[in-house]
Every structure is written in structure tokens, then in C-alpha cells.
Design a protein around this motif. Sequence first.
Motif, PDB file in Angstrom:
ATOM      1  N   ASP A  83       0.785  -1.130   0.097  1.00 44.04           N
ATOM      2  CA  ASP A  83       0.085  -0.092  -0.192  1.00 44.04           C
ATOM      3  C   ASP A  83       0.640   1.405   0.198  1.00 44.04           C
ATOM      4  OD1 ASP A  83      -2.325  -1.841   0.457  1.00 44.04           O
ATOM      5  OD2 ASP A  83      -1.570  -1.944   2.434  1.00 44.04           O
ATOM      6  N   GLY A  92      -2.017   2.445  -7.883  1.00 46.57           N
ATOM      7  CA  GLY A  92      -2.284   3.024  -6.771  1.00 46.57           C
ATOM      8  C   GLY A  92      -1.447   2.993  -5.432  1.00 46.57           C
ATOM      9  N   HIS A 131      -7.195   1.073  -0.866  1.00 43.07           N
ATOM     10  CA  HIS A 131      -6.169   0.292  -1.518  1.00 43.07           C
ATOM     11  C   HIS A 131      -6.125  -0.966  -0.761  1.00 43.07           C
ATOM     12  CE1 HIS A 131      -2.456  -1.266  -3.070  1.00 43.07           C
ATOM     13  NE2 HIS A 131      -2.794  -0.867  -4.254  1.00 43.07           N
ATOM     14  N   ARG A 152      -6.765  -4.719  -1.674  1.00 39.96           N
ATOM     15  CA  ARG A 152      -5.958  -5.701  -1.714  1.00 39.96           C
ATOM     16  C   ARG A 152      -5.886  -7.066  -1.069  1.00 39.96           C
ATOM     17  NH1 ARG A 152      -1.932  -6.432   1.858  1.00 39.96           N
ATOM     18  NH2 ARG A 152      -2.520  -4.411   3.003  1.00 39.96           N
TER      19      ARG A 152
END
Length: 260
Positions: free
Chosen positions: A111, A137, A219, A223
Motif C-alpha cells: 500500500d 495506486g 487500496h 488488496r
Amino acid sequence: MSVFMDLNLSFTADKRVLQSLVETAAHRECPVCLCLQEIPTPTPINKLIDRLPIVQGRSRPIRVLNRLTVVMSDSSHFRPNAVEYRSFDLLAVRPTTEKLFHAACMLYDVDIICICVTEKLPFFFKRAPVSGAVDRGVAFEVSYSAAIRDASMRRYTIANALSLMDTCKGKNVILSSAAEKALELRGPYDITNLGLLFGLSDGDAKEAVSSTCRSVLLHAESRKTASGVIYTVKSSSEPGSQQGAPSDSRVTVFILINNP
């Protein structure tokens, strides 16, 4: 603009210090703060703090998440399939070489990519991997507390941040504290002023402590649980629409596909 966030507070086993950190973050209007934890499983926050403080100006308590930051000097330090990683809400890496930085930008499912602020970087930022991380991202993190502790670290923080901003143009950047004690925390508007010193525009500096942080959280959720597909379709305008309105409009559809 989203709520203000600090995505990097240093974990300490001293409950009194940790309580002071969280209370100060709440007073600074930062409803989301992260406690760094060591592998293995992080300790639930309710076992560390009996009662979470209320965020200033709001009626709900501060939200505390767990984050793992992997400092990488070798590719073996990051284990993408490690079961331990699933215990953390956010996953960050801090690469120490150009090769590992490139891999973190282009390959690793993380991340946040942390930028070292305590020493001169041994490599230069290149546009291709930085753009690749932005497209995926992944956010770049610049922490400011080291600049408060020491004058030489302040120079490294500013120099490394300026180098990053020159490459990424302020996109996907978050500003966090990495604070170890309450005195190292700053309010969100003070942090945006630091962002200007780091080379961010006024708008990007505000997003670096609010909406970009929210994007990091989204995100992380995707994920861990799902992958997303976005596509745009054209639809005709409804009958009776105002005169002069376009004959068609575009609707963006976001689909979540659960991982097996």
C-alpha cells in the motif's frame, strides 16, 4: 476533502506513551492513526488502551489501525505470501537500494512505499517506476518527525522529498509523522505547510493528509479482500431532460471480484 489522517505512529510497549500519542492525534483532528507493530500478530488496540479518545469536533472515537513496515536491504526481506502480513491493516515497505525501489514500485503488492528521510538516498528517483507505482495506486510516504528531532535529518528530509516531488509531481504522496512521542505530532494545517516546504502544491499538500490517505485505506481493503475492475459505458439521456443537455452521458461502473 476527506478527514485528516496520520498513517504512521510508532508503536511502543509503554501504554502511557501510547495513550498520549493517540490522545494527541485525536486532539489534532487526525481520526485515523497507525501503530507500527512487530511480526507476529499485532496486539488488539482494546488491550493497549482501555478507552479510545473522541476526535476533536466529532462524536466518534479515533480509529486505530495496525501497520507493518518492512525495511528492505534484500529481496528476501519481503515475503508476499507470508501469512503474518494478513494480520495488519496496512502494508508498507522501505527499500534501501534502487533495484528494490524499482521492484516495490512495479511488482510488490503493498500500500505504501516509504521514502528514507534520515540519510541521503543512494539512488535517484526515475520517472518510469514512480509512474508505475502511481498507476497501481501505491502511495509514497514522507515522514516529518525526523526533521523535528535533528538538523541534519531535516536537510535529508527536505532534499529527499524535493527529489521525489520533482519526479512524481505530487501524485500519490502522503505526509505522516512517524512520531515516537506526542511532542513530535503536528496539526494537519501545520503539516500542509511542511508539504509546501517539501515541494508540494497547496492542493496536493492538503490531499497528502486527507483524501490520498483515504485512497491508501481503500487500496489496502481491496488488496486484502478483492480486486476491482472499472469500465465506462455510454447511456442515452432520459426523456424530458433540459434543453441543451448532451444527448448521451457516461456512467462509470466499479465491480469488485472476490479473490478465491
